[in-house]
Motif scaffolding. Structure first.
Motif, PDB file in Angstrom:
ATOM      1  N   ASN A   1       0.799  -1.227   0.000  1.00 16.86           N
ATOM      2  CA  ASN A   1       0.000   0.000   0.000  1.00 16.86           C
ATOM      3  C   ASN A   1       0.833   1.280   0.000  1.00 16.86           C
ATOM      4  OD1 ASN A   1       1.036   0.069   2.585  1.00 16.86           O
ATOM      5  ND2 ASN A   1      -0.905  -0.365   3.606  1.00 16.86           N
TER       6      ASN A   1
ATOM      7  N   GLU B   1       6.983  -1.467   3.858  1.00 23.15           N
ATOM      8  CA  GLU B   1       6.068  -0.344   4.033  1.00 23.15           C
ATOM      9  C   GLU B   1       6.851   0.896   4.452  1.00 23.15           C
ATOM     10  OE1 GLU B   1       3.409  -1.394   7.205  1.00 23.15           O
ATOM     11  OE2 GLU B   1       5.026  -1.557   8.682  1.00 23.15           O
TER      12      GLU B   1
ATOM     13  N   THR C   1      -6.977  -6.874   2.320  1.00 30.69           N
ATOM     14  CA  THR C   1      -5.596  -6.499   2.631  1.00 30.69           C
ATOM     15  C   THR C   1      -4.901  -7.689   3.257  1.00 30.69           C
ATOM     16  OG1 THR C   1      -6.095  -5.745   4.879  1.00 30.69           O
ATOM     17  CG2 THR C   1      -6.296  -4.107   3.097  1.00 30.69           C
TER      18      THR C   1
END
Length: 288
Positions: A63, A114, A81
């Motif tokens: 993401n 991330e 997710t």
């Protein structure tokens, strides 16, 4: 051993790119396109619970990319997710002990890394896991050719090595099955899509589950000439797919389809036209 499907999201890709030189009149029978010629694609990962190990195969897009980036891929289908899917099965990202990456294209490895809390740098999503690739593919991905450069995003790859969590499987002398003792499953190496893509074969309750990654993206890709335009060596893909599908038909493998948005698991059989679809299953049918 227990197996769980981990849905990390759905997106769309150009049908022509997904089927290469095959005419649309043929491929749209199994993979209908929308008004923009886009077809449905899944990012269906697999979690293996084996004793005290939790092994996640592939991680989807993640993401951390920009809205503009995700806009190219027409995300659809709700709010799947990695974290949400893990939670639905009673797990947390910190429980993962191993992340096995079939290859390092962004739609398979993006969920590995991330942004940190202040968005000043990157950090591993799975802080307690080893991340598994192989040396040849790692070199291929970190020194990319111009054809694949847009698929190998440095922010998905380099932070894995910098974290100290990277490990490599061995590489066989030929693209045959290789047992990988550290992970407990066999690996089929395939070079047509990208160099040294790894196809895991998990032995489960007397059966073999093959995680097909990009060797067989969807049911529509079963005919041998139906090869993605993304593949760097399409003629090699054709030969590798023929070899593997014959093996799957001979041994009644269950084929777990990572990218088929509408078919989760299939078996195949020999026919006069070559290896073709036999049965379709849901993951609930097989992972009882």
């Amino acid at each position: 051993m227990k197996l769980y499907p981990i849905n990390s999201g759905n997106f769309k890709l150009d049908g022509g790119a997904m089927f290469g030189v095959v005419p649309k009149t043929l491929w749209q029978r199994t993979n209908p396109a929308d008004a923009n010629n886009l077809i449905d694609i899944a990012a269906r990962c697999l979690l293996i619970e084996d004793g005290d190990r939790l092994i996640l195969i592939d991680t989807g897009m993640g993401n951390k990319q920009s809205d503009k980036f995700f806009g190219y891929y027409s995300l659809w289908g709700g709010n799947d997710t990695l974290d949400g899917s893990l939670k639905a099965h009673g797990f947390h990202r910190d429980d993962i002990t191993d992340v096995f990456l079939t290859h390092l294209h962004f739609d398979h490895s993006g969920g590995c890394i991330e942004w940190n809390k202040n968005k000043t740098g990157y950090q591993p999503v799975f802080k307690n896991a080893h991340y598994w690739s192989n040396e040849d593919h790692w070199q291929w991905a970190t020194q990319p050719n111009n054809r694949e450069k847009a698929s190998f995003l440095k922010e998905n790859i380099i932070p894995i090595e910098e974290s100290g969590q990277l490990k490599f499987t061995g590489i066989p002398n030929s693209n045959t099955l290789k047992n990988s003792p550290p992970l407990g499953f066999d690996i089929f190496f395939a070079d047509g899509h990208t160099d040294k893509q790894m196809i895991p074969l998990i032995h489960y309750k007397g059966n073999t589950i093959a995680f097909m990654a990009d060797l067989l993206p969807t049911v529509g890709h079963l005919p041998l000439p139906f090869v993605m335009g993304y593949d760097t060596r399409p003629l090699l893909t054709l030969n590798e797919k023929e070899s593997f599908l014959n093996l799957a038909a001979d041994n009644n493998f269950y084929l777990f389809l990572e990218h088929d948005a509408h078919n989760e698991i299939i078996t195949v059989k020999h026919t006069e036209k070559g290896v073709r679809l036999d049965q379709t299953y849901t993951t609930q049918d097989i992972f009882k």
